[in-house]
Design a protein around this motif. Structure first.
Motif, PDB file in Angstrom:
ATOM      1  N   THR A  45       0.847  -1.191   0.000  1.00 21.79           N
ATOM      2  CA  THR A  45       0.000   0.000   0.000  1.00 21.79           C
ATOM      3  C   THR A  45       0.884   1.243   0.000  1.00 21.79           C
ATOM      4  O   THR A  45       2.061   1.187   0.380  1.00 21.79           O
ATOM      5  N   SER A  47       0.730   5.580   0.921  1.00 19.54           N
ATOM      6  CA  SER A  47       0.033   6.741   1.458  1.00 19.54           C
ATOM      7  C   SER A  47       0.873   7.989   1.219  1.00 19.54           C
ATOM      8  O   SER A  47       2.095   7.904   1.017  1.00 19.54           O
ATOM      9  N   ARG A  62      -3.538  10.609   3.125  1.00 20.26           N
ATOM     10  CA  ARG A  62      -4.491   9.695   2.492  1.00 20.26           C
ATOM     11  C   ARG A  62      -3.763   8.534   1.835  1.00 20.26           C
ATOM     12  O   ARG A  62      -2.566   8.623   1.521  1.00 20.26           O
ATOM     13  N   THR A  63      -4.505   7.467   1.646  1.00 18.87           N
ATOM     14  CA  THR A  63      -3.978   6.292   0.954  1.00 18.87           C
ATOM     15  C   THR A  63      -4.407   6.353  -0.503  1.00 18.87           C
ATOM     16  O   THR A  63      -5.567   6.635  -0.807  1.00 18.87           O
ATOM     17  N   LYS A  80      -6.926  -0.098  -3.677  1.00 14.31           N
ATOM     18  CA  LYS A  80      -6.031   0.542  -2.706  1.00 14.31           C
ATOM     19  C   LYS A  80      -4.775  -0.275  -2.438  1.00 14.31           C
ATOM     20  O   LYS A  80      -3.780   0.253  -1.948  1.00 14.31           O
ATOM     21  N   ASN A 210       2.325   6.339  13.465  1.00 17.75           N
ATOM     22  CA  ASN A 210       0.954   6.594  13.023  1.00 17.75           C
ATOM     23  C   ASN A 210       0.018   6.689  14.223  1.00 17.75           C
ATOM     24  O   ASN A 210      -0.759   7.635  14.364  1.00 17.75           O
ATOM     25  N   ASN A 428      -3.683   0.168   5.719  1.00 17.32           N
ATOM     26  CA  ASN A 428      -2.811   1.311   5.444  1.00 17.32           C
ATOM     27  C   ASN A 428      -2.109   1.848   6.687  1.00 17.32           C
ATOM     28  O   ASN A 428      -1.495   2.913   6.638  1.00 17.32           O
ATOM     29  N   SER A 431       1.765   2.178   5.930  1.00 14.21           N
ATOM     30  CA  SER A 431       2.135   3.165   4.905  1.00 14.21           C
ATOM     31  C   SER A 431       1.824   4.586   5.374  1.00 14.21           C
ATOM     32  O   SER A 431       2.543   5.530   5.027  1.00 14.21           O
ATOM     33  N   LYS A 432       0.772   4.762   6.179  1.00 15.06           N
ATOM     34  CA  LYS A 432       0.493   6.097   6.720  1.00 15.06           C
ATOM     35  C   LYS A 432       1.596   6.534   7.684  1.00 15.06           C
ATOM     36  O   LYS A 432       2.014   7.698   7.675  1.00 15.06           O
TER      37      LYS A 432
END
Length: 573
Positions: A45, A47, A62-63, A80, A210, A428, A431-432
């Motif tokens: 993923t 982001s 955002r992803t 996604k 995160n 996500n 990745s965020k």
């Protein structure tokens, strides 16, 4: 591949312009992208924090979608996640990444041309041989670094269609247990994919970063919860890796001070392994009334394995969804079942096989028991940290396989009711955290982590039959030093070999990283010393020098042949 445009290597891409600088000025607005990629074993993923002007960065987190071909070979811009599967069509010199490749594998079509779980095999000398469809004995070899770069290139091309400005800079997450050769191979893959500035971030740290920036989650805690130090255990279980980090976390005036107290060792275990156990159950039931698959050709066995493992994953996911609806009702949970019906090969089928809660617990007992695979690395990480489970204040459960109900139940039984387990298993989440890390490299508006990190293993140097610890597992990053090499006999040659492991007391448990034989200008007598300089950088890569020349490194030193990338079209964006 590094120099050609997308059009020159045959990608199907819309005609929007590509920008070449990470910050773009549009009138009085500042446009900047901060990218984070979770390069997963089973799914990837991406982001981004895309800033236009003076906006709140978390509101812009955002992803993004990842463009790919779907299971019907139709181009799709709405997914996604990118299934970390690669189909190499050597006959037509094309490569497909994502859902289409994964579907081919699941159907049993082209199993020898489809590669999965690249992440767990990156680094070192890991290669795979892929045949021509038209001539199965005609094999070509590809290394995991260049295959990983294809996944990352798919991501980069997709992102370039959705944001304004360049995307040369990225944070990519990796398992905390990755050794420096695996870290270096990941960085190399990113560079091959076209990223110019690459940061690596351990996955548990990304999750923690995160979590600490998400106000809604922190609001669940009492005011000032982290003002006093808390022991937080991050349990990250994905498709192919299991990572455990134990950290002492303290609010340090808005930012957070994090001391990593313990890490689990590199562990290639995850949802794939659970699927394989379920698949083994399917296969054993099939072979009770059919011949063993060992009587079939290698190609037929590959078809059977790909189908049966994919059906096992499908059954697990479907049953997990059913259990989620009745988890608190014991009777309804006991009655929940998942019928399994599919063709193995040549019209031979598995028919009316059932998955139930009790059957799954029996199949997975070596994994979910109190001394099983899920719990053992927790116990060891606690011992290494000189803690007990009673010392843990908070558990953050993350990773795709953390959604599987038996994982959380196993952790709940181990820790008991006194420790809160936070479900942070969104696809996500990692990745965020990586995107936030990218943002924090340049800006000051988000909470940061001042992290005191450690490695899972130490690095040893071999001299003759002796092993000496060169880099301790808790060695400070961005450090340097001198190692005095002692000649055990007269020689004009320097023999240096590096190993990973815990202790030199049991050399059999050490893993060789790399080695070198270096011809010297002078002859050294027995007992003489030769000073070697070393550096250990922020990405945990060790380099050793002699007379200013790099003698050896734990970096990926494979030749940049890039056969796959130079000669194939990537049909993924």
């Amino acid at each position: 591949f590094k120099q050609k445009t997308a059009y020159e290597i045959g990608l199907s891409i819309p005609t929007e312009p590509l920008f070449r600088s990470s910050t773009v000025y549009q009138g009085s607005l500042i446009v900047a992208n901060y990218l984070g990629i979770d390069l997963g074993t089973t799914e990837t993923t991406v982001s981004v924090i895309e800033i236009e002007g003076f906006e709140s960065p978390l509101e812009k987190l955002r992803t993004l979608n990842i463009y790919q071909y779907d299971e019907k070979h139709v181009f799709d811009r709405d997914d996604k996640g990118l299934s970390s599967s690669i189909y190499i069509d050597r006959d037509n010199k094309k490569v497909y990444t994502g859902r289409y490749a994964n579907t081919l594998y699941a159907s049993g079509n082209k199993p020898l041309n489809t590669i999965r779980s690249v992440k767990t095999r990156i680094g070192g000398e890991s290669m795979i041989q892929v045949p021509l469809d038209s001539e199965t004995q005609n094999l070509s070899s590809y290394d995991m670094t260049e295959l990983s770069s294809l996944l990352l290139k798919t991501v980069k091309n997709s992102v370039s269609k959705q944001v304004t400005g360049a995307i040369d800079e990225v944070t990519i997450t990796i398992p905390a247990g990755f050794n420096s050769d695996e870290r270096a191979a990941t960085m190399k893959a990113a560079k091959l994919a076209g990223f110019k500035h690459v940061h690596l971030l351990d996955e548990p740290t990304a999750v923690l970063l995160n979590y600490l920036n998400i106000k809604d989650d922190l609001d669940r805690m009492p005011d000032g919860y982290f003002y006093s130090r808390k022991n937080v255990l991050v349990y990250d279980i994905g498709g192919g890796t299991l990572d455990i980090s134990i950290a002492k976390v303290e609010d340090d005036g808005g930012d957070f001070k994090v001391d990593i107290l313990g890490r689990s060792k590199r562990m290639d275990f995850g949802g794939d392994d659970i699927d394989k156990r379920i698949a083994a159950y399917f296969l054993s039931e099939f072979e009770k009334i059919n011949n063993s698959i060992e009587t079939r050709t290698i190609e037929e066995q590959a078809i059977i394995v790909s189908r049966i493992v994919s059906q096992a994953e499908k059954a697990k996911v479907s049953f997990n969804q059913k259990i989620a609806k009745v988890a608190d009702n014991i009777r309804r949970r006991e009655r929940a079942k998942e019928p399994v019906n599919f063709e193995i090969i040549d019209n031979l089928k598995i028919t009316d096989l059932l998955i139930t809660d009790n059957i799954l617990k029996d199949i997975l007992s070596p994994i979910i028991s109190s001394s099983g695979t899920l719990v053992q690395p927790i116990k060891k990480s606690l011992r290494d940290s000189e803690l007990t489970k009673e010392n843990i204040d908070l558990v953050i459960l993350t990773g795709g396989t953390g959604k599987f109900y038996l994982v959380e139940e196993t952790l709940s039984k181990f820790f008991g009711d006194s420790v809160e387990i936070i479900d942070f298993t969104e696809s996500n989440a990692v990745s965020k955290g990586a995107a936030i890390h990218s943002y924090n490299q340049d800006e000051d508006e988000l909470k940061k982590i001042d992290i005191s990190d450690i490695m899972s293993d130490s690095i040893f140097i071999k001299n003759g039959a002796n092993f000496e610890k060169l880099i301790s597992h808790d060695q400070e990053l961005d450090s340097s030093g001198v190692y005095s090499y002692k000649f055990l006999e007269g020689s004009d040659r320097l023999d240096v070999f590096l190993y990973y492991g815990e202790s030199a007391k049991d050399p059999a448990k050490l893993t060789e990283i790399t080695g070198v034989f270096e011809k010297l200008k002078d002859y050294y007598r027995e007992g003489e010393l030769l000073d070697l300089d070393w550096t250990f950088d922020s990405n945990k890569i060790l380099k050793i020098f002699h007379d200013g020349k790099e003698l050896i490194t734990t970096n990926d030193s494979a030749d940049d042949k890039n056969e796959l990338i130079n000669n194939f079209q990537l049909n993924a964006s």
